[in-house]
Motif scaffolding. Structure first.
Motif, PDB file in Angstrom:
ATOM      1  N   ARG B 205       0.826  -1.206   0.000  1.00  0.00           N
ATOM      2  CA  ARG B 205       0.000   0.000   0.000  1.00  0.00           C
ATOM      3  C   ARG B 205       0.865   1.263   0.000  1.00  0.00           C
ATOM      4  O   ARG B 205       0.405   2.325  -0.415  1.00  0.00           O
ATOM      5  CB  ARG B 205      -0.900  -0.042   1.241  1.00  0.00           C
ATOM      6  N   SER B 230       0.865  -7.022  -1.915  1.00  0.00           N
ATOM      7  CA  SER B 230       0.197  -7.411  -0.679  1.00  0.00           C
ATOM      8  C   SER B 230      -1.303  -7.550  -0.941  1.00  0.00           C
ATOM      9  O   SER B 230      -1.810  -7.144  -1.985  1.00  0.00           O
ATOM     10  CB  SER B 230       0.451  -6.358   0.404  1.00  0.00           C
ATOM     11  N   THR B 248      -3.089 -16.013   2.517  1.00  0.00           N
ATOM     12  CA  THR B 248      -4.289 -16.304   1.741  1.00  0.00           C
ATOM     13  C   THR B 248      -4.056 -16.117   0.250  1.00  0.00           C
ATOM     14  O   THR B 248      -4.989 -16.157  -0.536  1.00  0.00           O
ATOM     15  CB  THR B 248      -5.469 -15.431   2.203  1.00  0.00           C
ATOM     16  N   SER B 263       4.124  -3.426   4.963  1.00  0.00           N
ATOM     17  CA  SER B 263       4.415  -3.274   6.390  1.00  0.00           C
ATOM     18  C   SER B 263       4.978  -4.553   7.011  1.00  0.00           C
ATOM     19  O   SER B 263       5.729  -4.503   7.964  1.00  0.00           O
ATOM     20  CB  SER B 263       3.157  -2.831   7.142  1.00  0.00           C
ATOM     21  N   GLN B 267       0.318 -12.160   8.251  1.00  0.00           N
ATOM     22  CA  GLN B 267      -0.229 -12.963   7.157  1.00  0.00           C
ATOM     23  C   GLN B 267       0.592 -12.805   5.880  1.00  0.00           C
ATOM     24  O   GLN B 267       0.633 -13.695   5.040  1.00  0.00           O
ATOM     25  CB  GLN B 267      -1.683 -12.573   6.840  1.00  0.00           C
ATOM     26  N   HIS B 268       1.192 -11.642   5.714  1.00  0.00           N
ATOM     27  CA  HIS B 268       2.038 -11.442   4.541  1.00  0.00           C
ATOM     28  C   HIS B 268       3.337 -12.237   4.707  1.00  0.00           C
ATOM     29  O   HIS B 268       3.750 -12.963   3.802  1.00  0.00           O
ATOM     30  CB  HIS B 268       2.339  -9.952   4.346  1.00  0.00           C
ATOM     31  N   ASN B 282      11.239   0.599   3.251  1.00  0.00           N
ATOM     32  CA  ASN B 282      10.070   1.155   3.911  1.00  0.00           C
ATOM     33  C   ASN B 282      10.489   2.442   4.610  1.00  0.00           C
ATOM     34  O   ASN B 282      11.593   2.519   5.151  1.00  0.00           O
ATOM     35  CB  ASN B 282       9.534   0.130   4.937  1.00  0.00           C
TER      36      ASN B 282
END
Ligand SMILES: Cc1cc2nc3c(=O)[nH]c(=O)nc-3n(C[C@H](O)[C@H](O)[C@H](O)COP(=O)(O)OP(=O)(O)OC[C@H]3O[C@@H](n4cnc5c(N)ncnc54)[C@H](O)[C@@H]3O)c2cc1C
Lengths: 248, 318
Positions: B205, B230, B248, B263, B267-268, B282
């Motif tokens: 993002r 992401s 997922t 970030s 889950q990533h 980042n």
């Protein structure tokens, strides 16, 4: 049209993964369980077929009674009835065998399972079920349209999409894309109240054949510290990636 | 007795994953003192498999297999497995291999372990180490069946040369009765896929919008890599779902994973843990991804990426 959605009860995606009993058992202490995300995409697609094509939606899980709140959530989302096969499964083959029996007793036109569960990641239940029943099978399914006896389904492949046509009965391995994240149904109060009245049938497992078993678990070795490179020294990063990491 | 691999190919070339399977299979077949056999479909050149320890190649040809179908391919592999009394069948982790593995397992009454990442701990009974909890843990799985199938994770076993002279046998594929038909195949040609890429460049993002993705694409092109993103980026439609990586989405097991403006949510990270080297860019030094990365730059993506791409181009041309 009868649809069966196979549900796996899995630890929430933010769960800390720990093991007990000398690393032979997953530590459920403080862990919240949810509908396996791939199954939830499938369930949502099934509910759409209920709304648009008057399908009847049954959810099924193979698991002990700790799975019932997940099944109730499926009913609150809109499934018509639920089945729990009372067995704590050992492997994917055993689950597929138990599910196959249900599908021989009642003929379902469409069977939906997640393409894989996020806990054991076996990616075998839907495919084995299809092979046991000799039904058509499309995994990594990102689109499904059913008209009468015919279905069209899209399968995500490495680097593209394959569009498949076949006759029912059909089993799909569901994933995101079948419906979008924003389409997932959050149960409302009415749904939750109704879910309490909907039938949840518990049945005994039959045979107990397995093909694999887990001896023990292991956690990854903790990572070393990150090496920070100043933003104005890209050369250093390239040097590290080339000479130290050997990846470029 | 034998050990069999399903050697996949694409555009007339044997895939790198097939050489990984051959190298892996060679170790097992040598220990068992049995031949190592490869099965191919619609592939002319197969001699290169001999470099990695294959002794015999069964080449399937015929109209019923001109395109991949799980049913047909599984039945042909099963036939070869029976003819050669295969004890272990090794498959890759491609979408196609994972599609046919469960069918193959039922047809042969074989055990199946997917996401295997190392040579067996033991051959009797077959015991393998595999990833579970979407790369947050491993388990040791024991398979005590006559025949077992191992699904080897891509990029988890190093290719090793073990030159052999190979015997090549051509076979016609039989065809199975089915109503299932592949109507259309939409494939972006020439692009490296996330599954096969050595390098994956991923945007989150922090990239602010789809109009900035040329930065990610240029960097990926420079490195001959694939692009990824992401989950929220694909949910917002900035990028196609097929690029979504993580718990997922797709797993990434590349040599190099570069995450920019991501970030590093749990889950990533789960989906990209298997990548060997991770680089994070980042502007927030507190971003959780820095804890999971090997190298990091605290900086603004819009300044760092163009510089990095430019410097890498210079490096590559040297
Ligand atoms: C059930 C479930 C499953 C999920 N599965 C997945 C999954 O599979 N994959 C996945 O990715 N997520 C998944 N998520 C979502 C996950 O929790 C995070 O929300 C998501 O990964 C965050 O995406 P992001 O890093 O792109 O965005 P953000 O968290 O918003 O991070 C953006 C980052 O960009 C940085 N940034 C901003 N501007 C700049 C700049 N100019 N230069 C450099 N950096 C900048 C920020 O510092 C920040 O760290 C899942 C969530 C749930 C609940």
């Amino acid at each position: 049209m009868k649809i069966l959605v196979c549900i796996s009860n899995v630890p929430d995606t933010t769960s800390k993964i720990n093991f007990v009993d000398e690393n032979t058992l997953f530590d459920t202490n403080g862990v919240q369980f949810i509908i396996n995300p791939n199954d939830e995409f499938g369930l949502t697609r099934a509910i759409w077929m209920k709304q648009q094509q008057s399908a009847e939606v049954t959810v099924v899980t193979v698991g002990d009674n700790s799975c019932e709140s997940t099944l109730r959530k499926c009913l609150a989302i809109g499934a018509d009835n639920a089945i729990r096969i009372d067995l704590k499964p050992t492997d994917g083959f055993q689950v597929a065998k138990q599910l196959a029996r249900i599908c021989q007793e009642t003929i379902y036109d469409i069977i939906i399972a997640g393409r894989e569960s996020i806990d054991y990641n076996g990616a075998m239940v839907p495919g084995m079920l299809a092979a046991l029943l000799d039904y058509n099978f499309v995994t990594n399914c990102v689109a499904l349209d059913v008209e009468g006896e015919n279905a069209q389904a899209s399968r995500e492949i490495d680097g593209g999409i394959e569009i498949i046509s076949c006759q029912l009965p059909l089993i799909i391995g569901a994933q995101k894309g079948l419906v979008e994240e924003k389409d997932l149904i959050i149960p409302n109060m009415r749904g939750i109240m109704q879910a309490r009245q909907k039938p949840l049938k518990v049945i005994e497992p039959t045979e107990d054949e397995i093909k694999s078993s887990i001896l023990k678990f292991e956690k990854p070795i903790p990572k070393g510290e990150v090496k920070l490179v100043p933003a104005d020294d890209i050369d250093q990063l390239i040097d590290l990636l080339h000479n130290e990491a050997n990846v470029i | 007795m034998s050990v069999i691999i399903y050697a996949e190919s694409e555009n007339g070339k044997i895939k790198k994953s097939a050489f990984e399977l051959a190298s892996y299979g060679y170790e097992i077949a040598s220990e068992m003192n049995v031949p190592l056999i490869a099965v191919t479909f619609n592939q002319d050149e197969v001699e290169s498999l001999g470099t990695y320890g294959i002794e015999k190649v069964i080449k399937f040809k015929g109209p019923s297999i001109s395109n991949f179908t799980a049913l047909q391919y599984a039945e042909n592999i099963a036939l070869i497995a029976k003819e050669n009394e295969a004890k272990i069948i090794i498959l890759s982790s491609s979408a196609n291999a994972k599609y046919l593995a469960p069918k193959l397992s039922i047809t042969l009454s074989a055990g199946y372990a997917s996401n295997v990442i190392a040579l067996p701990e033991k051959l009797q009974p077959l015991t393998v180490k595999r990833t579970c909890f979407t790369n947050k843990a491993f388990n040791f799985c024991s398979l005590s069946n006559e025949v077992n199938i191992v699904g080897l994770s891509n990029n988890s076993y190093e290719i090793k040369e073990n030159p052999k002279s190979i015997e090549i046998i051509e076979k016609d594929s039989s065809s199975t009765e089915t109503t299932l038909k592949v109507e259309k195949l939409e494939k972006s040609s020439g692009k490296v896929t996330i599954a096969d890429a050595d390098v994956v460049v991923s945007g989150g993002r922090g990239l602010k919008g789809p109009e900035n993705w040329h930065l990610i694409e240029d960097l990926a092109d420079t490195l001959g890599g694939a692009t990824a993103c992401s989950k929220p980026v694909s949910d917002m439609g900035w990028r196609p779902h097929s690029e979504h990586v993580g718990q997922t989405g797709k797993p990434v097991a590349s040599n190099l994973y570069i995450a920019i403006g991501v970030s590093g949510a749990i889950q990533h990270l789960a989906g990209v843990n298997s990548s060997k080297v991770k680089v994070v860019i980042n502007n927030d030094p507190e971003a959780p991804f820095f804890k999971a990365a090997d190298y990091g730059i605290v900086g603004d993506a819009f300044e760092v990426i163009p510089k990095l791409t430019k410097k890498l181009k210079e490096f590559k041309s040297k």
